[in-house]
Motif scaffolding. Structure first.
Motif, PDB file in Angstrom:
ATOM      1  N   SER A 528       0.786  -1.140   0.106  1.00  0.00           N
ATOM      2  CA  SER A 528      -0.058  -0.053  -0.018  1.00  0.00           C
ATOM      3  C   SER A 528       0.992   1.293  -0.192  1.00  0.00           C
ATOM      4  O   SER A 528       0.436   2.398   0.199  1.00  0.00           O
ATOM      5  CB  SER A 528      -0.934   0.147   1.317  1.00  0.00           C
ATOM      6  OG  SER A 528      -0.234   0.083   2.496  1.00  0.00           O
ATOM      7  N   TYR A 537       0.869  -0.783  -9.682  1.00  0.00           N
ATOM      8  CA  TYR A 537      -0.273  -0.606 -10.228  1.00  0.00           C
ATOM      9  C   TYR A 537      -0.009  -1.124 -12.001  1.00  0.00           C
ATOM     10  O   TYR A 537      -0.590  -1.835 -12.132  1.00  0.00           O
ATOM     11  CB  TYR A 537      -0.992   0.787 -10.501  1.00  0.00           C
ATOM     12  CG  TYR A 537      -2.126   0.786 -11.220  1.00  0.00           C
ATOM     13  CD1 TYR A 537      -3.367   0.322 -10.854  1.00  0.00           C
ATOM     14  CD2 TYR A 537      -2.265   1.391 -12.764  1.00  0.00           C
ATOM     15  CE1 TYR A 537      -4.645   0.377 -11.643  1.00  0.00           C
ATOM     16  CE2 TYR A 537      -3.307   1.342 -13.342  1.00  0.00           C
ATOM     17  CZ  TYR A 537      -4.422   1.035 -13.062  1.00  0.00           C
ATOM     18  OH  TYR A 537      -5.610   0.850 -13.472  1.00  0.00           O
ATOM     19  N   SER A 560      -5.722  -6.253  -4.307  1.00  0.00           N
ATOM     20  CA  SER A 560      -6.915  -5.843  -5.054  1.00  0.00           C
ATOM     21  C   SER A 560      -7.684  -4.518  -4.588  1.00  0.00           C
ATOM     22  O   SER A 560      -7.595  -3.898  -5.404  1.00  0.00           O
ATOM     23  CB  SER A 560      -7.586  -6.846  -5.204  1.00  0.00           C
ATOM     24  OG  SER A 560      -7.200  -8.051  -6.021  1.00  0.00           O
ATOM     25  N   VAL A 561      -7.806  -4.612  -3.307  1.00  0.00           N
ATOM     26  CA  VAL A 561      -8.387  -3.452  -2.791  1.00  0.00           C
ATOM     27  C   VAL A 561      -7.556  -2.214  -2.777  1.00  0.00           C
ATOM     28  O   VAL A 561      -8.019  -1.014  -3.093  1.00  0.00           O
ATOM     29  CB  VAL A 561      -8.823  -3.696  -1.184  1.00  0.00           C
ATOM     30  CG1 VAL A 561      -9.276  -2.350  -0.562  1.00  0.00           C
ATOM     31  CG2 VAL A 561      -9.832  -4.910  -1.304  1.00  0.00           C
ATOM     32  N   GLN A 564      -7.348  -0.910  -5.976  1.00  0.00           N
ATOM     33  CA  GLN A 564      -8.892  -0.352  -6.369  1.00  0.00           C
ATOM     34  C   GLN A 564      -9.448  -1.362  -7.645  1.00  0.00           C
ATOM     35  O   GLN A 564     -10.117  -0.835  -8.330  1.00  0.00           O
ATOM     36  CB  GLN A 564      -9.146   1.026  -6.867  1.00  0.00           C
ATOM     37  CG  GLN A 564      -8.470   2.126  -5.716  1.00  0.00           C
ATOM     38  CD  GLN A 564      -8.684   3.407  -6.133  1.00  0.00           C
ATOM     39  OE1 GLN A 564      -9.290   3.667  -7.218  1.00  0.00           O
ATOM     40  NE2 GLN A 564      -8.451   4.294  -5.195  1.00  0.00           N
ATOM     41  N   ASP A 565      -8.713  -2.640  -7.635  1.00  0.00           N
ATOM     42  CA  ASP A 565      -9.236  -3.437  -8.378  1.00  0.00           C
ATOM     43  C   ASP A 565     -10.419  -4.378  -8.021  1.00  0.00           C
ATOM     44  O   ASP A 565     -10.418  -5.545  -7.319  1.00  0.00           O
ATOM     45  CB  ASP A 565      -8.139  -4.460  -8.650  1.00  0.00           C
ATOM     46  CG  ASP A 565      -8.367  -5.447 -10.014  1.00  0.00           C
ATOM     47  OD1 ASP A 565      -9.726  -5.457 -10.480  1.00  0.00           O
ATOM     48  OD2 ASP A 565      -7.581  -6.315 -10.405  1.00  0.00           O
ATOM     49  N   TYR A 566     -11.661  -3.414  -7.465  1.00  0.00           N
ATOM     50  CA  TYR A 566     -12.518  -4.290  -6.657  1.00  0.00           C
ATOM     51  C   TYR A 566     -13.377  -5.317  -7.857  1.00  0.00           C
ATOM     52  O   TYR A 566     -13.961  -6.137  -6.909  1.00  0.00           O
ATOM     53  CB  TYR A 566     -13.718  -3.286  -6.714  1.00  0.00           C
ATOM     54  CG  TYR A 566     -12.879  -2.077  -5.592  1.00  0.00           C
ATOM     55  CD1 TYR A 566     -12.491  -2.033  -4.640  1.00  0.00           C
ATOM     56  CD2 TYR A 566     -13.091  -0.786  -6.415  1.00  0.00           C
ATOM     57  CE1 TYR A 566     -11.809  -1.158  -3.860  1.00  0.00           C
ATOM     58  CE2 TYR A 566     -12.375   0.508  -5.609  1.00  0.00           C
ATOM     59  CZ  TYR A 566     -11.797   0.083  -4.410  1.00  0.00           C
ATOM     60  OH  TYR A 566     -11.252   1.100  -3.775  1.00  0.00           O
ATOM     61  N   HIS A 589     -17.665   0.923  -2.171  1.00  0.00           N
ATOM     62  CA  HIS A 589     -16.518   1.789  -3.228  1.00  0.00           C
ATOM     63  C   HIS A 589     -17.758   2.324  -4.228  1.00  0.00           C
ATOM     64  O   HIS A 589     -17.314   3.188  -5.036  1.00  0.00           O
ATOM     65  CB  HIS A 589     -15.652   0.833  -3.842  1.00  0.00           C
ATOM     66  CG  HIS A 589     -14.691   0.251  -2.896  1.00  0.00           C
ATOM     67  ND1 HIS A 589     -13.863   1.263  -2.202  1.00  0.00           N
ATOM     68  CD2 HIS A 589     -14.589  -0.957  -2.214  1.00  0.00           C
ATOM     69  CE1 HIS A 589     -13.176   0.456  -1.380  1.00  0.00           C
ATOM     70  NE2 HIS A 589     -13.676  -0.633  -1.364  1.00  0.00           N
ATOM     71  N   ASN A 591     -19.269   1.759  -7.134  1.00  0.00           N
ATOM     72  CA  ASN A 591     -18.739   1.631  -8.537  1.00  0.00           C
ATOM     73  C   ASN A 591     -20.098   0.979  -9.356  1.00  0.00           C
ATOM     74  O   ASN A 591     -20.505   0.046  -9.132  1.00  0.00           O
ATOM     75  CB  ASN A 591     -17.481   0.791  -8.801  1.00  0.00           C
ATOM     76  CG  ASN A 591     -17.124   0.843 -10.417  1.00  0.00           C
ATOM     77  OD1 ASN A 591     -17.701   0.802 -11.204  1.00  0.00           O
ATOM     78  ND2 ASN A 591     -15.682   1.199 -10.254  1.00  0.00           N
TER      79      ASN A 591
END
Length: 979
Positions: A528, A537, A560-561, A564-566, A589, A591
């Protein structure tokens, strides 16, 4: 201990010079290029003063840029070094055989003590030329003076300490101001405060030093004899500093050793101190005595002793104490200088090694003394015939090497902080030292800061099987890379991820949960990291592959979080049937695209929670894009899914006020199939006019017809304004419903009558209810009894219609009477109109010859004119001009057209007076009457336009009340005409 501040103090002026150290050009192992462009100046740079003394030099003292020297027997020379070309020579005026024994100059350079061999003492102030005798000092041979640095000024020395050859310490004070009539001596007082001994006998006080320091502002007094060093510590009461130091000597000295003694005795000793530029108190000291040089630090905090870290540096073997004893000592930041009879030696205080030697030629004579100006920092040496000065430059330049060889790496780094090539060598040495001592983590941290080859260091840790140290090394290297070095960052990030995963796998298999959790937290902090977010990324696919290869699902979800690859996170939860967790991620999130993608799966398993999430999203979701998921599971799903689908559609329609036709059509279909009770209510509240409707009327009609909802069909027909179909279908449901439909076309009486006839026919023929049929007549005033009689069968008796027929006949009679009345009123009105016309024909007005036109104010009878009933009179052309601007464009064009026709008829009438051929005479006479009639008609039409009413009394004047008197287009022209 040396500090960065101290290094700055003594090396402030050295930063302007080159620090390139090697004589050759080349690339070192660390990758730095070392180049020396010119020879570096030595640390100790000697310079002979351009001064030839007229007599031999006996003694010299210098302080605060003030230099005083004793020449010959009776001469004193004073030089202000700021103005060296203005020396001041003073004669002492001594006629006896006395010689100058020593000179003492205070820190301000203002007070000079001249001690004579005859045990006398003279005083000279910098601002005077008069040498004054200190009578109270007579009889004592002065060997040392301890000046008061706190209270001394240009006119007064404050309390000072004086040491004699008999071991007595006196306290005295000297004032340069003239005394009273009875006291003209400069010495204010002279009293004994202490005495020193060696081996039970008085010993000369070789040196005295008075300092004040520490948090409690204590006074520290250091006194030396030939073999002993004494310390006195005490605190003076606030405000009692002027009373002297006697109380310090009388205070309890149990906490401090009375003295330090060494066995060798060379007949004298000398102590020197080093004071950094930005400090008031000395930091270190050096005491030259028979056994060597006692060197140490001054600690103002220690209660037991002022001296700390003391050590004795013995004299070098080439110094013969019997023939060539050291004469003087001067202490600098890292060296002490020893003065011998023909040379100067510099000894490093860090290791005791001799680093410099300067031999003086015999022509200058024997070296006599070495003094350091504590204010200016220059070192002075003199012989009987010459004076020399030493500049100390960049003394700390090579100190880092000594500290490095002593493994004092922190100090070494302080002294090469602004020299990266030297810093690299220190770090490399420290890293190697830590590695050899198996302090692998510390070694990795140091190696990461060096320019050594990355591959060698990495292999070194790999061969030692020190993955933690390798990981630390890679982390440090990564933190020091620039953002532009993308390839290196990518390599290190990938490698570190692999190391972390290996470590986590080993810890998990070993069952060490505490360290495992700490390592996991560290790994997640690495993943992170905002600094390397771009690299992670861009290479997230590789990191995913590494995580998958190690089976580390939890950290894959975490990564993944972070990325932001939800979508991957939600897919993971869905694959593991954890639909609530997937929905939590979606809801957190927000989306929209992910909602559209995963709603079908989630709707199948947790429909209520999904609909709650949709409702919470509100207008951020497009309901149209959710319809496929809703339709899929509403057709094959459970009752709960269907009810939740209807709930969300109702939310969209009633709460979000969505106007999309697809949404309303879908809700209609749901109502028709699963909730028919709400169908009719929805249709009624949706509106009664096609512009208010958001659903497809034809689709709604077909849907209701297929499901047999006739009343709903009637409602749709009414909205579509298909009243005949609505009445036909309503008659199948309820006659009252049909009646309400029949009254809707209010503007079309024919259609209304037709619809009511349908209802009447249905009532008569289908229900065979004569009473209801009669009620239809009363409900609609368009129907008559004769309209519905054809619908009745022949066998029906007249009794059923008796009242209706009578009522109809009465209405006809009443209507006939009304027509007769209207005819009589019309006849009377026509009669009155004829009488008015006749009266108007006979009406006339009298015009006096003096009357004038109401517009131009010229006589009226000169031209054709008009006379109005109100009394206003106008010329024809004046009235024309007044009326024309107020006419409508249509009437203005009509008036122009009539003027043209009138002009044409006038031209025709003139041509009649010309002689005409005989064969045309009949033709002219035939057209004469028509032309006159046409001309009169044109004039009549023009009169109707311009003379229909008085321009001042009629509607034209009322309509023009809001118009300006001057036309806005002509305002400027009118305005300029008045100037």
């Amino acid at each position: 201990m040396a500090s960065i501040l101290d290094e700055y103090e003594d090396s402030l002026n050295t930063r302007q010079h080159s620090r390139l150290s090697n004589a050759n050009i080349g690339i070192t192992h660390s990758g730095f290029v070392n180049v020396r462009l010119e020879e570096e100046k030595p640390i100790f740079n000697k310079q002979r003063i351009d001064f030839t003394p007229p007599e031999r030099i006996n003694h010299l003292a210098v302080c605060n840029n003030q230099l005083c020297m004793s020449l010959g027997k009776d001469t004193l020379l004073r030089i202000d070094l700021a103005k060296p070309d203005q020396p001041n020579q003073i004669e002492l005026g001594r006629k006896d055989e006395s010689k100058v024994h020593k000179l003492f100059l205070d820190p301000t350079g203002s007070h000079l003590l001249i001690c004579l061999s005859t045990s006398e003492c003279l005083y000279l102030n910098r601002n005077t030329q008069k040498v004054r005798s200190l009578s109270r000092w007579r009889g004592h041979l002065i060997e040392s003076v301890g000046w008061n640095k706190q209270l001394g000024n240009e006119t007064n020395t404050g309390p000072v300490l004086v040491g004699t050859s008999q071991g007595i310490i006196f306290e005295a004070e000297i004032s340069a101001t003239e005394g009273s009539l009875f006291n003209t001596n400069p010495d204010q007082y002279f009293r004994q405060v202490h005495s020193l001994e060696e081996d039970g006998k008085p010993a000369p006080v070789c040196c005295l030093e008075v300092e004040r320091g520490g948090s409690e502002n204590k006074y520290f007094i250091i006194a030396t004899t030939r073999k002993r060093l004494f310390q006195f510590v005490g605190k003076l009461a606030e405000g009692s500093e002027q009373q002297g130091f006697s109380s310090i000597f009388s205070q309890n000295q149990d906490l401090l050793p009375s003295f330090q003694e060494f066995p060798a005795n060379m007949g004298y000793s000398e102590i020197t101190f080093y004071t950094p530029k930005l400090r008031n108190s000395p930091k270190s000291f050096g005491w030259m005595m028979g056994n060597g040089v006692l060197y140490g630090q001054l600690d103002y905090v220690r209660p037991d002793s002022l001296l700390s870290d003391v050590q004795v540096w013995e004299y070098t073997p080439d110094i013969d104490m019997s023939l060539d004893k050291p004469i003087s000592i001067v202490l600098t930041q890292f060296h002490f200088l020893l003065l011998l009879h023909d040379r100067v030696k510099a000894i490093c205080t860090l290791n005791g090694q001799e680093v410099y030697e300067d031999v003086f030629p015999d022509k200058f004579g024997t070296l006599k003394k070495m003094i350091k100006d504590p204010v200016g920092g220059l070192v002075w040496i003199y012989t009987e015939r010459a004076v020399f000065r030493y500049h100390i430059q960049r003394e700390a330049r090579d100190v880092w090497q000594m500290y490095m060889s002593m493994t004092k790496f922190d100090l070494a780094k302080e002294y090469c902080r602004d020299r990266p090539e030297c810093m690299d060598m220190v770090l490399a040495k420290e890293a190697e030292h830590c590695f050899q001592n198996k302090r692998y983590i510390d070694s990795a941290k140091c190696y990461a800061l060096t320019q050594n080859y990355f591959e060698e260091i990495a292999l070194k840790f790999i061969e030692a099987k020190q993955e933690e140290a390798l990981k630390e090394f890679l982390l440090k290297k990564l933190n020091h890379l620039k953002q532009s070095e993308r390839t290196q960052i990518t390599l290190l990030v990938t490698w570190l991820a692999e190391l972390y995963l290996n470590s986590l796998g080993q810890l998990e298999s070993n069952g060490n949960s505490v360290i495992f959790q700490e390592t996991r937290e560290e790994f997640r902090e690495f993943l992170s990291s905002s600094k390397h977010k771009e690299c992670l990324y861009n290479n997230r696919t590789t990191i995913y592959d590494l995580l998958a290869s190690h089976g580390n699902v939890d950290d894959m979800v975490y990564f993944s979080v972070v990325m932001q690859d939800y979508e991957r996170v939600i897919s993971h939860y869905c694959q593991h049937d954890d639909y609530s967790a997937a929905l939590d991620v979606l809801s957190k999130h927000c989306n929209e695209k992910l909602f559209y993608k995963f709603s079908p799966v989630l709707m199948q398993h947790i429909p209520k929670k999904v609909v709650d999430a949709w409702i919470q999203m509100g207008k951020r979701l497009d309901p149209k894009k959710l319809i496929p998921a809703l339709m899929n599971y509403s057709q094959m799903g459970s009752t709960q899914q269907i009810s939740e689908t209807i709930r969300y559609m109702e939310f969209c329609v009633y709460e979000l006020t969505v106007t999309e036709e697809a949404i309303h059509n879908y809700l209609l279909s749901l109502y028709a199939k699963y909730k028919p009770d709400s169908l009719l209510w929805y249709l009624e509240q949706a509106g009664t006019h096609p512009s208010e409707i958001h659903y497809d009327l034809k689709y709604a009609l077909r849907l209701c017809a297929e499901n047999g909802y006739l009343q709903a069909c009637v409602l749709v027909y009414r909205i579509m304004e298909l009243y005949e179909e609505a009445v036909d279908l309503a008659l199948q449901v309820d006659v009252d419903l049909a009646k309400s439909c029949a009254d809707l076309p209010e503007d079309d009486e024919e259609l209304r009558k037709k619809l009511w006839l349908k209802i009447a026919r249905h009532v008569v023929q289908e229900e065979k209810d004569v009473k209801k049929a009669m009620n239809c007549l009363s409900s609609c005033n368009l129907l008559k009894i004769e309209d519905i009689l054809p619908f009745f069968p022949d066998f029906v008796t007249i009794d059923h219609f008796k009242e209706a027929i009578c009522s109809s006949l009465e209405e006809y009679n009443q209507h006939i009477e009304e027509l007769k009345q209207e005819m009589e009123e019309a006849t009377e009105s026509a009669k009155r109109i004829r009488e008015d016309i006749q009266e108007m024909r006979n009406k006339y007005g009298v015009v006096d010859s003096q009357e004038k036109c109401a517009s131009c104010d010229f006589p009226l009878l000169n031209r054709p004119f008009y006379l109005f009933l109100c009394g206003h009179m106008f010329h024809y052309d004046c009235l024309f001009q007044e009326v024309t601007p107020h006419l409508t464009p249509l009437k203005q064009s009509r008036l122009e057209e009539l003027q043209k026709k009138l002009a044409a008829t006038t031209q025709t009438s003139k041509s009649r007076h010309r002689p005409a051929p005989k064969d045309e005479g009949d033709t002219v006479s035939l057209g004469k009457g028509n032309a006159g009639t046409s001309r009169e008609q044109i004039k009549s039409d023009m009169d109707d336009i311009i003379a229909s009413e008085c321009v001042y009394c009629g509607e034209l004047m009322i309509k023009s009340i809001d118009k300006p008197f001057i036309d806005p287009k002509k305002f400027e022209e009118e305005k300029s005409s008045w100037l």
